[in-house]
Scaffold this active site. Sequence first.
Site, PDB file in Angstrom:
ATOM      1  N   TYR A 195      13.306 -14.847 -48.153  1.00  0.00           N
ATOM      2  CA  TYR A 195      12.304 -13.819 -48.476  1.00  0.00           C
ATOM      3  C   TYR A 195      11.321 -14.239 -49.571  1.00  0.00           C
ATOM      4  O   TYR A 195      10.362 -13.518 -49.842  1.00  0.00           O
ATOM      5  CB  TYR A 195      13.003 -12.525 -48.904  1.00  0.00           C
ATOM      6  CG  TYR A 195      13.835 -11.906 -47.802  1.00  0.00           C
ATOM      7  CD1 TYR A 195      13.223 -11.344 -46.680  1.00  0.00           C
ATOM      8  CD2 TYR A 195      15.227 -11.886 -47.868  1.00  0.00           C
ATOM      9  CE1 TYR A 195      13.977 -10.782 -45.656  1.00  0.00           C
ATOM     10  CE2 TYR A 195      15.988 -11.326 -46.857  1.00  0.00           C
ATOM     11  CZ  TYR A 195      15.359 -10.777 -45.757  1.00  0.00           C
ATOM     12  OH  TYR A 195      16.097 -10.216 -44.744  1.00  0.00           O
ATOM     13  N   GLU A 240       4.311  -2.182 -38.065  1.00  0.00           N
ATOM     14  CA  GLU A 240       5.639  -2.650 -38.478  1.00  0.00           C
ATOM     15  C   GLU A 240       5.489  -4.012 -39.160  1.00  0.00           C
ATOM     16  O   GLU A 240       4.781  -4.876 -38.633  1.00  0.00           O
ATOM     17  CB  GLU A 240       6.523  -2.769 -37.230  1.00  0.00           C
ATOM     18  CG  GLU A 240       7.894  -3.360 -37.496  1.00  0.00           C
ATOM     19  CD  GLU A 240       8.716  -3.541 -36.204  1.00  0.00           C
ATOM     20  OE1 GLU A 240       8.193  -3.249 -35.094  1.00  0.00           O
ATOM     21  OE2 GLU A 240       9.870  -3.988 -36.327  1.00  0.00           O
ATOM     22  N   ARG A 271      15.823 -15.829 -36.704  1.00  0.00           N
ATOM     23  CA  ARG A 271      17.089 -15.520 -37.378  1.00  0.00           C
ATOM     24  C   ARG A 271      18.130 -15.048 -36.352  1.00  0.00           C
ATOM     25  O   ARG A 271      17.965 -15.251 -35.166  1.00  0.00           O
ATOM     26  CB  ARG A 271      16.805 -14.510 -38.486  1.00  0.00           C
ATOM     27  CG  ARG A 271      15.778 -15.044 -39.505  1.00  0.00           C
ATOM     28  CD  ARG A 271      15.487 -14.052 -40.592  1.00  0.00           C
ATOM     29  NE  ARG A 271      16.682 -13.779 -41.393  1.00  0.00           N
ATOM     30  CZ  ARG A 271      16.787 -12.744 -42.228  1.00  0.00           C
ATOM     31  NH1 ARG A 271      15.772 -11.921 -42.374  1.00  0.00           N
ATOM     32  NH2 ARG A 271      17.901 -12.554 -42.913  1.00  0.00           N
ATOM     33  N   ASN A 314       8.248  -1.291 -43.300  1.00  0.00           N
ATOM     34  CA  ASN A 314       9.274  -2.322 -43.214  1.00  0.00           C
ATOM     35  C   ASN A 314      10.589  -1.572 -43.384  1.00  0.00           C
ATOM     36  O   ASN A 314      10.970  -1.232 -44.504  1.00  0.00           O
ATOM     37  CB  ASN A 314       9.091  -3.378 -44.298  1.00  0.00           C
ATOM     38  CG  ASN A 314      10.120  -4.492 -44.161  1.00  0.00           C
ATOM     39  OD1 ASN A 314      11.088  -4.378 -43.401  1.00  0.00           O
ATOM     40  ND2 ASN A 314       9.916  -5.567 -44.913  1.00  0.00           N
ATOM     41  N   ARG A 323      16.848 -11.357 -53.705  1.00  0.00           N
ATOM     42  CA  ARG A 323      17.746 -11.527 -52.558  1.00  0.00           C
ATOM     43  C   ARG A 323      17.304 -12.738 -51.724  1.00  0.00           C
ATOM     44  O   ARG A 323      16.123 -12.916 -51.432  1.00  0.00           O
ATOM     45  CB  ARG A 323      17.771 -10.254 -51.694  1.00  0.00           C
ATOM     46  CG  ARG A 323      16.573 -10.068 -50.794  1.00  0.00           C
ATOM     47  CD  ARG A 323      16.562  -8.746 -50.058  1.00  0.00           C
ATOM     48  NE  ARG A 323      17.378  -8.716 -48.883  1.00  0.00           N
ATOM     49  CZ  ARG A 323      17.045  -8.049 -47.762  1.00  0.00           C
ATOM     50  NH1 ARG A 323      15.905  -7.369 -47.697  1.00  0.00           N
ATOM     51  NH2 ARG A 323      17.845  -8.039 -46.745  1.00  0.00           N
ATOM     52  N   PRO A 327      15.988  -0.232 -46.802  1.00  0.00           N
ATOM     53  CA  PRO A 327      17.065  -0.711 -47.654  1.00  0.00           C
ATOM     54  C   PRO A 327      16.931  -2.180 -48.060  1.00  0.00           C
ATOM     55  O   PRO A 327      16.499  -3.016 -47.259  1.00  0.00           O
ATOM     56  CB  PRO A 327      18.321  -0.512 -46.790  1.00  0.00           C
ATOM     57  CG  PRO A 327      17.821  -0.418 -45.398  1.00  0.00           C
ATOM     58  CD  PRO A 327      16.472   0.215 -45.482  1.00  0.00           C
ATOM     59  N   ASN A 328      17.311  -2.427 -49.285  1.00  0.00           N
ATOM     60  CA  ASN A 328      17.390  -3.775 -49.881  1.00  0.00           C
ATOM     61  C   ASN A 328      16.029  -4.407 -50.177  1.00  0.00           C
ATOM     62  O   ASN A 328      15.970  -5.484 -50.752  1.00  0.00           O
ATOM     63  CB  ASN A 328      18.234  -4.728 -49.001  1.00  0.00           C
ATOM     64  CG  ASN A 328      19.659  -4.251 -48.877  1.00  0.00           C
ATOM     65  OD1 ASN A 328      20.315  -4.039 -49.901  1.00  0.00           O
ATOM     66  ND2 ASN A 328      20.146  -4.040 -47.671  1.00  0.00           N
ATOM     67  N   HIS A 340       7.600  -7.297 -41.158  1.00  0.00           N
ATOM     68  CA  HIS A 340       8.793  -7.983 -41.666  1.00  0.00           C
ATOM     69  C   HIS A 340       8.345  -9.210 -42.440  1.00  0.00           C
ATOM     70  O   HIS A 340       7.524  -9.997 -41.939  1.00  0.00           O
ATOM     71  CB  HIS A 340       9.738  -8.380 -40.526  1.00  0.00           C
ATOM     72  CG  HIS A 340      10.238  -7.181 -39.793  1.00  0.00           C
ATOM     73  ND1 HIS A 340      11.166  -6.330 -40.334  1.00  0.00           N
ATOM     74  CD2 HIS A 340       9.866  -6.653 -38.614  1.00  0.00           C
ATOM     75  CE1 HIS A 340      11.371  -5.331 -39.498  1.00  0.00           C
ATOM     76  NE2 HIS A 340      10.589  -5.493 -38.440  1.00  0.00           N
ATOM     77  N   ALA A 353      16.942  -3.366 -42.532  1.00  0.00           N
ATOM     78  CA  ALA A 353      17.987  -3.444 -41.504  1.00  0.00           C
ATOM     79  C   ALA A 353      17.991  -2.240 -40.569  1.00  0.00           C
ATOM     80  O   ALA A 353      18.456  -2.349 -39.422  1.00  0.00           O
ATOM     81  CB  ALA A 353      19.349  -3.595 -42.182  1.00  0.00           C
TER      82      ALA A 353
HETATM   83  C1  DQA Z   1      13.338  -7.598 -42.992  1.00  0.00           C
HETATM   84  C2  DQA Z   1      14.126  -8.239 -41.858  1.00  0.00           C
HETATM   85  C3  DQA Z   1      15.388  -7.428 -41.556  1.00  0.00           C
HETATM   86  O1  DQA Z   1      16.132  -8.045 -40.505  1.00  0.00           O
HETATM   87  C4  DQA Z   1      16.269  -7.349 -42.784  1.00  0.00           C
HETATM   88  O2  DQA Z   1      17.391  -6.530 -42.533  1.00  0.00           O
HETATM   89  C5  DQA Z   1      15.528  -6.892 -44.002  1.00  0.00           C
HETATM   90  C6  DQA Z   1      14.186  -7.408 -44.236  1.00  0.00           C
HETATM   91  C7  DQA Z   1      12.133  -8.489 -43.400  1.00  0.00           C
HETATM   92  O3  DQA Z   1      11.251  -7.957 -44.076  1.00  0.00           O
HETATM   93  O4  DQA Z   1      12.085  -9.670 -43.082  1.00  0.00           O
HETATM   94  O5  DQA Z   1      16.062  -6.174 -44.833  1.00  0.00           O
HETATM   95  O6  DQA Z   1      12.834  -6.362 -42.559  1.00  0.00           O
END
Ligand code: DQA
Length: 154
Positions: free
Chosen positions: A26, A101, A110, A77, A21, A13-14, A103, A80
């Site tokens: 990011y 994995e 954070r 990735n 964002r 998501p996102n 990020h 959340a």
């Molecule tokens: C994320 C880190 C997560 O905590 C966050 O919710 C994201 C992006 C990252 O790529 O840094 O959506 O996975």
Amino acid sequence: MAKPPIVFVLNGPNLNMLGLRQPKVYGRTTLADVEALCRRRAEELGLAVDFRQTNHEGELVGWIQEARKAAAGIVINAGAYTHTSVAILDALYSAEKPVIEVHVSNVFRRESFRHHSYVSPASTGVIVGCGPLGYALALEALADQIRGARRKAR
Ligand code: DQA
């Protein structure tokens, strides 16, 4: 020539909002840029990429299940859902594939709720805080692990 192994690059998501964002966290690179980077690096590594993004947990679970048959490995990735989803953990365990994995941000700098990952226990490697480059590094690690698994199987 043998077909290149297919790897799934799965985004939660996102991540479709990358570039827009929270750019201080990011950066300005979009998900389309990340996909192009993955395709370039995968080609150099002799891998074929299936690149996907969803905002829905169940869809991500379905794709991980699909990977069991259709992919040689997974870069994920989970956004959340990383911090909340036992369903994604269970799906990754049952995929029985190398999993890296990723990020984009350094989750350990954070909020403390981002320090726990349900993805990590089912992952063969974790890349955190390297920005979009993390995806290319993940593909490199995955290529190495897939080669290793194939050598063992011979
Ligand atoms: C994320 C880190 C997560 O905590 C966050 O919710 C994201 C992006 C990252 O790529 O840094 O959506 O996975």
